[in-house]
Design a protein around this motif. Structure first.
Motif, PDB file in Angstrom:
ATOM      1  N   PHE A 118       0.841  -1.200   0.000  1.00 30.14           N
ATOM      2  CA  PHE A 118       0.000   0.000   0.000  1.00 30.14           C
ATOM      3  C   PHE A 118       0.875   1.249   0.000  1.00 30.14           C
ATOM      4  CE2 PHE A 118      -2.176   3.425   2.271  1.00 30.14           C
ATOM      5  CZ  PHE A 118      -3.375   3.505   1.577  1.00 30.14           C
ATOM      6  N   ARG A 119       0.462   2.249  -0.768  1.00 32.38           N
ATOM      7  CA  ARG A 119       1.157   3.531  -0.805  1.00 32.38           C
ATOM      8  C   ARG A 119       0.148   4.642  -0.539  1.00 32.38           C
ATOM      9  NH1 ARG A 119       4.198   0.096  -0.756  1.00 32.38           N
ATOM     10  NH2 ARG A 119       5.985  -0.379  -2.096  1.00 32.38           N
ATOM     11  N   GLY A 120       0.472   5.516   0.387  1.00 34.02           N
ATOM     12  CA  GLY A 120      -0.433   6.617   0.689  1.00 34.02           C
ATOM     13  C   GLY A 120      -0.533   6.849   2.184  1.00 34.02           C
ATOM     14  N   PRO A 121      -1.379   7.805   2.587  1.00 34.93           N
ATOM     15  CA  PRO A 121      -1.538   8.088   4.014  1.00 34.93           C
ATOM     16  C   PRO A 121      -2.227   6.937   4.735  1.00 34.93           C
ATOM     17  CG  PRO A 121      -3.156   9.319   2.742  1.00 34.93           C
ATOM     18  CD  PRO A 121      -2.227   8.682   1.749  1.00 34.93           C
ATOM     19  N   VAL A 122      -1.722   6.625   5.916  1.00 27.44           N
ATOM     20  CA  VAL A 122      -2.332   5.595   6.765  1.00 27.44           C
ATOM     21  C   VAL A 122      -2.853   6.308   8.011  1.00 27.44           C
ATOM     22  CG1 VAL A 122      -1.976   3.465   8.058  1.00 27.44           C
ATOM     23  CG2 VAL A 122      -0.735   3.843   5.905  1.00 27.44           C
ATOM     24  N   PHE A 123      -4.160   6.289   8.176  1.00 26.79           N
ATOM     25  CA  PHE A 123      -4.785   7.013   9.282  1.00 26.79           C
ATOM     26  C   PHE A 123      -5.014   6.068  10.461  1.00 26.79           C
ATOM     27  CE2 PHE A 123      -6.398   9.159   5.354  1.00 26.79           C
ATOM     28  CZ  PHE A 123      -5.664  10.328   5.493  1.00 26.79           C
ATOM     29  N   ILE A 124      -4.257   6.284  11.528  1.00 35.55           N
ATOM     30  CA  ILE A 124      -4.373   5.475  12.744  1.00 35.55           C
ATOM     31  C   ILE A 124      -4.930   6.379  13.837  1.00 35.55           C
ATOM     32  CG2 ILE A 124      -3.168   3.983  14.370  1.00 35.55           C
ATOM     33  CD1 ILE A 124      -0.952   3.662  12.260  1.00 35.55           C
ATOM     34  N   GLN A 125      -5.978   5.922  14.486  1.00 32.47           N
ATOM     35  CA  GLN A 125      -6.727   6.799  15.384  1.00 32.47           C
ATOM     36  C   GLN A 125      -6.940   6.197  16.772  1.00 32.47           C
ATOM     37  OE1 GLN A 125      -9.915   9.490  13.934  1.00 32.47           O
ATOM     38  NE2 GLN A 125     -11.295   7.954  14.797  1.00 32.47           N
ATOM     39  N   GLY A 126      -6.764   7.034  17.770  1.00 36.00           N
ATOM     40  CA  GLY A 126      -7.164   6.683  19.122  1.00 36.00           C
ATOM     41  C   GLY A 126      -8.638   7.002  19.263  1.00 36.00           C
ATOM     42  N   ASP A 127      -9.451   5.995  19.421  1.00 34.67           N
ATOM     43  CA  ASP A 127     -10.902   6.155  19.468  1.00 34.67           C
ATOM     44  C   ASP A 127     -11.376   6.199  20.920  1.00 34.67           C
ATOM     45  OD1 ASP A 127     -13.589   6.156  18.636  1.00 34.67           O
ATOM     46  OD2 ASP A 127     -13.688   3.965  18.669  1.00 34.67           O
ATOM     47  N   HIS A 128     -12.363   7.010  21.188  1.00 33.30           N
ATOM     48  CA  HIS A 128     -12.948   7.068  22.535  1.00 33.30           C
ATOM     49  C   HIS A 128     -11.883   7.069  23.637  1.00 33.30           C
ATOM     50  CE1 HIS A 128     -17.201   6.768  21.523  1.00 33.30           C
ATOM     51  NE2 HIS A 128     -16.909   5.812  20.673  1.00 33.30           N
TER      52      HIS A 128
END
Length: 252
Positions: A118-128
């Motif tokens: 995969f190439r591109g932005p990887v969005f990793i999120q802290g949820d709640h």
């Protein structure tokens, strides 16, 4: 023969001490070099708000188990169907009961991107990243809970979670007569943690911070609640970059 990325993931999850830390570091470095870059979705949300981009739903996936394998499948599907933005996230509660700290989770996500090309932005999120209303009931408990949330934010940013959802909606008190009073603890908590994030985000990156008003599963959020929450945040942030989205309860 075991693929080198698979071996790195095994060390990143099951390794001991220095081996685990080194494997996680190598995954981050290799992912960045290959073009799979942990990123903030803030700019996209702002572009949507300015109507520069057609509004669309950004799906978020809470991966609680088999993280590396599940993320590989998601990346394959996204590339096959030419999908745009999508988010990998894990909540404070999930971090606890799955025993996946942010550094492990991020390493598995980025390794999956590497493995699938995969190439591109990887969005990793802290949820709640949620405050406990029970602990908030006393001054001592409030201080301890805020410290715990700050420590989790530090850990998340260090792991390249550049998207963090603050959830102090648990502190809303509907016994007060006005919407501002009902939302005060919520917007005060969000404002404090937003400032905390802004002071610690890496240079050149604006972490996407989310806020929340209605707890999932309770009554539907009302427009005047949103206004009270937003107005309170604006007053307290005093011109600092604020949140980029608000989660509300819609009954869906």
């Amino acid at each position: 023969m075991t693929h080198p990325i698979d071996s790195l993931v095994h060390a990143a999850v099951f390794g001991d001490g220095a081996a685990k830390a080194n494997a996680r570091k190598q995954i981050h470095l290799q992912a960045r070099k290959s073009g799979a870059v942990a990123s903030s979705i803030y700019s996209l949300y702002m572009a949507i708000a300015r109507s520069e981009v057609r509004a669309f739903t950004t799906p978020a996936f809470n991966i609680r188990a088999l993280t590396y394998d599940s993320c590989r499948a998601l990346f394959r599907a996204a590339m096959r169907h030419d999908v745009g933005a999508f988010i990998f996230e894990i909540a404070r509660s999930e971090i606890g009961y799955t025993e996946q700290r942010p550094s492990e989770y991020a390493a598995c996500v980025l390794a999956a991107a590497l493995r699938e090309g995969f190439r591109g932005p990887v969005f990793i999120q802290g949820d709640h990243f949620q405050a406990s209303a029970k602990k908030w009931a006393t001054a001592e408990g409030r201080a301890a809970e805020m410290k715990a949330l700050e420590s989790l934010i530090d850990e998340a940013i260090a792991a390249e979670f550049f998207n963090i959802d603050i959830d102090t909606s648990t502190l809303v008190d509907l016994s007060f007569p006005t919407r501002d009073e009902q939302q005060r603890a919520n917007y005060e908590g969000t404002a404090h943690l937003t400032k905390y994030i802004r002071a610690r985000q890496p240079k050149g990156i604006t972490v996407s911070v989310g806020g929340e008003i209605g707890e999932v599963g309770k009554y539907n959020t009302q427009p005047d609640e949103v206004r009270a929450y937003v107005n309170g945040l604006i007053r307290l942030l005093q011109g600092q970059v604020g949140i980029s989205k608000i989660s509300v309860q819609t009954g869906t």
